[in-house]
Design a protein around this motif. Structure first.
Motif, PDB file in Angstrom:
ATOM      1  N   SER A 134       1.144   6.074 -16.543  1.00  0.00           N
ATOM      2  CA  SER A 134       0.840   5.626 -15.173  1.00  0.00           C
ATOM      3  C   SER A 134       0.101   4.299 -15.229  1.00  0.00           C
ATOM      4  O   SER A 134      -0.665   4.025 -16.162  1.00  0.00           O
ATOM      5  CB  SER A 134       0.025   6.682 -14.437  1.00  0.00           C
ATOM      6  N   LEU A 135       0.359   3.472 -14.230  1.00  0.00           N
ATOM      7  CA  LEU A 135      -0.183   2.113 -14.241  1.00  0.00           C
ATOM      8  C   LEU A 135      -1.705   2.102 -14.229  1.00  0.00           C
ATOM      9  O   LEU A 135      -2.328   1.268 -14.874  1.00  0.00           O
ATOM     10  CB  LEU A 135       0.352   1.325 -13.034  1.00  0.00           C
ATOM     11  N   ASP A 136      -2.321   3.062 -13.502  1.00  0.00           N
ATOM     12  CA  ASP A 136      -3.790   3.055 -13.428  1.00  0.00           C
ATOM     13  C   ASP A 136      -4.409   4.019 -14.449  1.00  0.00           C
ATOM     14  O   ASP A 136      -5.631   4.164 -14.504  1.00  0.00           O
ATOM     15  CB  ASP A 136      -4.269   3.368 -12.002  1.00  0.00           C
ATOM     16  N   GLY A 137      -3.575   4.658 -15.259  1.00  0.00           N
ATOM     17  CA  GLY A 137      -4.091   5.502 -16.337  1.00  0.00           C
ATOM     18  C   GLY A 137      -4.657   6.833 -15.898  1.00  0.00           C
ATOM     19  O   GLY A 137      -5.159   7.607 -16.718  1.00  0.00           O
ATOM     20  N   THR A 138      -4.578   7.143 -14.593  1.00  0.00           N
ATOM     21  CA  THR A 138      -5.217   8.377 -14.116  1.00  0.00           C
ATOM     22  C   THR A 138      -4.247   9.567 -14.090  1.00  0.00           C
ATOM     23  O   THR A 138      -4.687  10.705 -14.010  1.00  0.00           O
ATOM     24  CB  THR A 138      -5.762   8.195 -12.686  1.00  0.00           C
ATOM     25  N   LYS A 139      -2.971   9.295 -14.145  1.00  0.00           N
ATOM     26  CA  LYS A 139      -2.007  10.401 -14.030  1.00  0.00           C
ATOM     27  C   LYS A 139      -1.345  10.670 -15.374  1.00  0.00           C
ATOM     28  O   LYS A 139      -1.349   9.829 -16.278  1.00  0.00           O
ATOM     29  CB  LYS A 139      -0.939  10.053 -12.996  1.00  0.00           C
ATOM     30  N   ASP A 140      -0.740  11.851 -15.485  1.00  0.00           N
ATOM     31  CA  ASP A 140       0.041  12.161 -16.680  1.00  0.00           C
ATOM     32  C   ASP A 140       1.265  11.259 -16.725  1.00  0.00           C
ATOM     33  O   ASP A 140       1.765  10.825 -15.677  1.00  0.00           O
ATOM     34  CB  ASP A 140       0.511  13.623 -16.630  1.00  0.00           C
ATOM     35  N   PRO A 141       1.761  10.992 -17.926  1.00  0.00           N
ATOM     36  CA  PRO A 141       2.980  10.178 -17.994  1.00  0.00           C
ATOM     37  C   PRO A 141       4.173  10.919 -17.387  1.00  0.00           C
ATOM     38  O   PRO A 141       4.209  12.146 -17.361  1.00  0.00           O
ATOM     39  CB  PRO A 141       3.181   9.963 -19.495  1.00  0.00           C
ATOM     40  N   ASP A 212      15.940   3.881 -11.196  1.00  0.00           N
ATOM     41  CA  ASP A 212      15.414   5.036 -10.455  1.00  0.00           C
ATOM     42  C   ASP A 212      13.883   5.061 -10.528  1.00  0.00           C
ATOM     43  O   ASP A 212      13.208   5.293  -9.525  1.00  0.00           O
ATOM     44  CB  ASP A 212      15.983   6.343 -11.037  1.00  0.00           C
ATOM     45  N   LEU A 213      13.340   4.824 -11.730  1.00  0.00           N
ATOM     46  CA  LEU A 213      11.873   4.809 -11.887  1.00  0.00           C
ATOM     47  C   LEU A 213      11.251   3.687 -11.053  1.00  0.00           C
ATOM     48  O   LEU A 213      10.174   3.852 -10.466  1.00  0.00           O
ATOM     49  CB  LEU A 213      11.507   4.653 -13.367  1.00  0.00           C
ATOM     50  N   HIS A 214      11.946   2.557 -10.998  1.00  0.00           N
ATOM     51  CA  HIS A 214      11.491   1.423 -10.180  1.00  0.00           C
ATOM     52  C   HIS A 214      11.458   1.819  -8.703  1.00  0.00           C
ATOM     53  O   HIS A 214      10.465   1.593  -7.997  1.00  0.00           O
ATOM     54  CB  HIS A 214      12.436   0.246 -10.423  1.00  0.00           C
ATOM     55  N   HIS A 215      12.531   2.446  -8.248  1.00  0.00           N
ATOM     56  CA  HIS A 215      12.599   2.856  -6.837  1.00  0.00           C
ATOM     57  C   HIS A 215      11.564   3.926  -6.507  1.00  0.00           C
ATOM     58  O   HIS A 215      11.110   4.040  -5.367  1.00  0.00           O
ATOM     59  CB  HIS A 215      14.009   3.358  -6.495  1.00  0.00           C
ATOM     60  N   GLN A 216      11.193   4.715  -7.528  1.00  0.00           N
ATOM     61  CA  GLN A 216      10.161   5.745  -7.316  1.00  0.00           C
ATOM     62  C   GLN A 216       8.748   5.152  -7.396  1.00  0.00           C
ATOM     63  O   GLN A 216       7.763   5.895  -7.267  1.00  0.00           O
ATOM     64  CB  GLN A 216      10.307   6.857  -8.369  1.00  0.00           C
ATOM     65  N   GLY A 217       8.661   3.847  -7.664  1.00  0.00           N
ATOM     66  CA  GLY A 217       7.355   3.184  -7.645  1.00  0.00           C
ATOM     67  C   GLY A 217       6.600   3.219  -8.959  1.00  0.00           C
ATOM     68  O   GLY A 217       5.408   2.892  -9.000  1.00  0.00           O
ATOM     69  N   HIS A 218       7.268   3.600 -10.054  1.00  0.00           N
ATOM     70  CA  HIS A 218       6.552   3.658 -11.336  1.00  0.00           C
ATOM     71  C   HIS A 218       6.370   2.279 -11.963  1.00  0.00           C
ATOM     72  O   HIS A 218       5.506   2.089 -12.789  1.00  0.00           O
ATOM     73  CB  HIS A 218       7.275   4.601 -12.300  1.00  0.00           C
ATOM     74  N   PHE A 219       7.215   1.331 -11.573  1.00  0.00           N
ATOM     75  CA  PHE A 219       6.990  -0.074 -11.926  1.00  0.00           C
ATOM     76  C   PHE A 219       7.785  -0.956 -10.970  1.00  0.00           C
ATOM     77  O   PHE A 219       8.664  -0.501 -10.283  1.00  0.00           O
ATOM     78  CB  PHE A 219       7.359  -0.439 -13.391  1.00  0.00           C
TER      79      PHE A 219
END
Lengths: 219, 219
Positions: A134-141, A212-219
């Protein structure tokens, strides 16, 4: 070759430490076609899972891909100031009887394998696993996974082409004893599916997973 | 890359003057995978047949391949002390509406073509014509012909990948505005048929044509 300059790949390269968990030069050559900066850290995984424990070859390659990606993720996490994006992949060739074909043990073994594939279809499976921190490091990958299958139909092989092919040495380090990207071009009649999956990395599927990951907001 | 050392190809190379009637570097690269000594003499044929006169794209490419081979055969025969083996080939891309797609006239044209191919299948046809002189020079040459078709299925293309792809310049000299052997790997979902046919030379079909001629006693 030019690279495909996809805008959100710049974001990935800037914000993530991207690692290919595979030493395969063919996978590297294909990944190099994208504007994605990455390192190569091959997994140490021995690939010694019991194939008999899996319902299908697809399940087996996917598990290998997941273990490879997780192996590298565990080794590298904590050593990086950026979130990780790990790419794991594993490919197998399965004959029409459902047997996973290994690299040949000898020239005689390669001859037997090729004669067994003659006039029949075999299937190449690649499992792909992406682990995205996760971009902010707070969530599980996030763990994304996919299996791509491509059917490969051999023409009828006479002895002279089998012998000529084995004499080149090309089959000796290839699972299934053939390389469609090379001299097997003369006896593979047709394929159904992604050509690059046969080479070892399903490019279109990989791009779709990142999109898909991009559209889900992961990057 | 090693070459495939097929025994009867040595006979062909020894007894025939082999000529590829095409300047395509991709066709040369594929022919170079065989132990076949050949020259390159591109046909002068303008490829200006009226497409509307042909019942199918397959008929059209085959006629182009025949004319290319015959053009070179007529120019070279009589200048050679060996019988000739001429290889003619022509490739087109046809969209799902049956229209033959040319090289794009502009970047805008390439963008339109790629958006038109998005999410659909197109078909690549290659015609191959072999003209084989008789070994003793007393008979008419044998003309062998074949058409290979490969279906190419595009994924759904969003604007960003179309724009990134056209920006590489790769589509500009490609019929159909794409090169599956290169960066189109990221958006072609699957193919049905011979991958090398899409590249421009159906290797397995070509090998089979030569093998048939060998079995018929032509070399």
């Amino acid at each position: 070759m030019a690279t495909l300059n996809i805008p959100f790949f710049t974001t990935i390269s800037d914000r993530f430490r991207v690692i290919l968990a595979s030493g395969s030069p063919r996978r590297r050559e294909l990944l190099d076609r994208l504007n994605l900066h990455y390192e190569v850290i091959p997994s140490d995984f021995a690939e010694d899972l019991d194939k008999a424990q899996f319902a299908s070859a697809g399940d087996y390659v996917l598990e290998n891909a997941i273990i490879k990606a997780q192996d590298v993720y565990q080794r590298v996490k904590g050593q990086s100031d950026k979130p990780l994006l790990i790419i794991g992949a594993d490919t197998v060739v399965v004959n029409s009887a459902g047997t996973i074909l290994e690299k040949p043990a000898s020239e005689q073994d390669a001859i037997c394998t090729l004669k067994g594939l003659s006039g029949k279809s075999n299937t190449v499976f690649t499992g792909v696993c992406l682990i995205v921190g996760s971009l902010d490091g707070t969530k599980d990958p996030v763990v994304e996974r996919a299996v791509e299958a491509t059917q490969v139909v051999f023409g009828d092989l006479d002895d002279s082409i089998v012998e000529a092919y084995v004499a080149t040495g090309e089959p000796m380090d290839k699972a299934g004893s053939y390389a469609y990207q090379s001299l097997a071009c003369f006896f593979v009649k047709e394929i159904k599916g992604d050509y690059y999956n046969v080479v070892g990395f399903p490019c279109a599927r990989f791009y779709q997973m990142l999109l898909d990951l991009h559209h889900q907001g992961h990057f």
